[in-house]
Design an enzyme around this catalytic site. Sequence first.
Site, PDB file in Angstrom:
ATOM      1  N   ASP A  50       1.929   2.074  -3.255  1.00 36.07           N
ATOM      2  CA  ASP A  50       2.907   2.516  -3.898  1.00 36.07           C
ATOM      3  C   ASP A  50       2.901   3.178  -5.035  1.00 36.07           C
ATOM      4  OD1 ASP A  50       6.038   1.224  -3.877  1.00 36.07           O
ATOM      5  OD2 ASP A  50       5.187   1.861  -5.589  1.00 36.07           O
ATOM      6  N   TYR A  55       6.149   8.841 -11.546  1.00 34.15           N
ATOM      7  CA  TYR A  55       4.682   7.915 -12.196  1.00 34.15           C
ATOM      8  C   TYR A  55       3.244   8.700 -12.318  1.00 34.15           C
ATOM      9  CZ  TYR A  55       6.292   3.246  -9.355  1.00 34.15           C
ATOM     10  OH  TYR A  55       7.520   2.556  -8.913  1.00 34.15           O
ATOM     11  N   LYS A  80       9.182   8.134  -4.028  1.00 29.69           N
ATOM     12  CA  LYS A  80      10.107   7.644  -4.499  1.00 29.69           C
ATOM     13  C   LYS A  80      10.772   8.817  -4.562  1.00 29.69           C
ATOM     14  CE  LYS A  80       9.011   3.064  -4.886  1.00 29.69           C
ATOM     15  NZ  LYS A  80       7.619   2.694  -6.242  1.00 29.69           N
ATOM     16  N   HIS A 113      14.576   5.478  -5.334  1.00 27.85           N
ATOM     17  CA  HIS A 113      14.104   4.601  -6.500  1.00 27.85           C
ATOM     18  C   HIS A 113      15.186   3.833  -7.059  1.00 27.85           C
ATOM     19  CE1 HIS A 113      10.546   4.603  -8.988  1.00 27.85           C
ATOM     20  NE2 HIS A 113      10.749   3.864  -9.260  1.00 27.85           N
TER      21      HIS A 113
END
Length: 278
Positions: A50, A55, A80, A113
Amino acid sequence: MNFPSSLKVFTLNNGIRIPVIGLGVYQMPDGDRTQQAIDRALKSGYRLIDTASIYHNETSVGRAVRSSLIPREQVFITTKLWNADQGYDQALRAFEKSLTNLQMDYVDLFLIHWPVQGKRKDSWRALEKIYDEGRCKAIGVSNYMKNHLEELLSYANVKPAVNQIELHPYLFHERADIINLCRQTEIIPMAYSPLTRGTRLNDGVLVKLAKRYEKTTAQLLLRWGIQQGFTVIPKSAIHSRIEENIDVFDFEISATDMEKLNDLSQGYVTGWNPSGLP
Ligand SMILES: NC(=O)c1ccc[n+]([C@@H]2O[C@H](COP(=O)([O-])OP(=O)(O)OC[C@H]3O[C@@H](n4cnc5c(N)ncnc54)[C@H](OP(=O)(O)O)[C@@H]3O)[C@@H](O)[C@H]2O)c1
């Protein structure tokens, strides 16, 4: 999709199979250490990673999957759409960027998200287009509370397959309305921060119960999530913990103990709280 027989899966509402546990890679910087952690996860039997564009580690995810030599179709990749990229054209562009970072030609699950007001409907149209073109196997949302999901269901041509939200025993009864809506509409809740970001692992009730099952408190929390019907995505960069966290298929929490865990609910949100977002 073929996963190791030891790995349990759920079936999404469009027939795609998703592992019940995956590695979350939030706050793991792009680079060798993250690549090694993902490599360890894949060697330990994880088949779901994930990530998210925010990120900033999609490149490491792609590299780790390729270097594992596990066929691409046997690994489930979630990424996302970040808030700043919401809107129809922006979302299409952001998806291309994620594919470029991952060096993949499709992702398994693409999520919005956060439910950004005024933009989320156009973003969903973009996700539907990407899905219709077969460039992701499933689409879904994250941080959607009941009001956001009801709104989405009123106009969606493709029903979301997943809603990724914070869930653990300390935040369970308070999330009953969104969990129930997901269950009624066959949307799988994906539990993020399933280990409470490590903050409740020494709680006395948990410690006592975990001892009874001869498991760690982290394993008990993850097993609780899976028995609730949630996909769980614990994060760890430590190899022994990565292995510990997937070792949850050799025991079952009794119905009474599930209730005890449910009753730890106290509205404890470890991250940002989407409740109340318009
Ligand atoms: N959609 C969203 O808005 C959203 C928000 C938050 C998170 N997420 C996703 O959910 C994933 C997991 O959530 P999270 O990272 O917030 O929290 P989490 O998985 O609940 O907890 C991670 C923390 O627990 C520690 N830990 C992991 N396994 C452990 C073990 N067996 N024993 C003791 N400590 C352990 C980790 O430290 P070490 O790394 O040092 O082991 C880390 O500090 C994220 O990585 C991300 O993929 C999504």
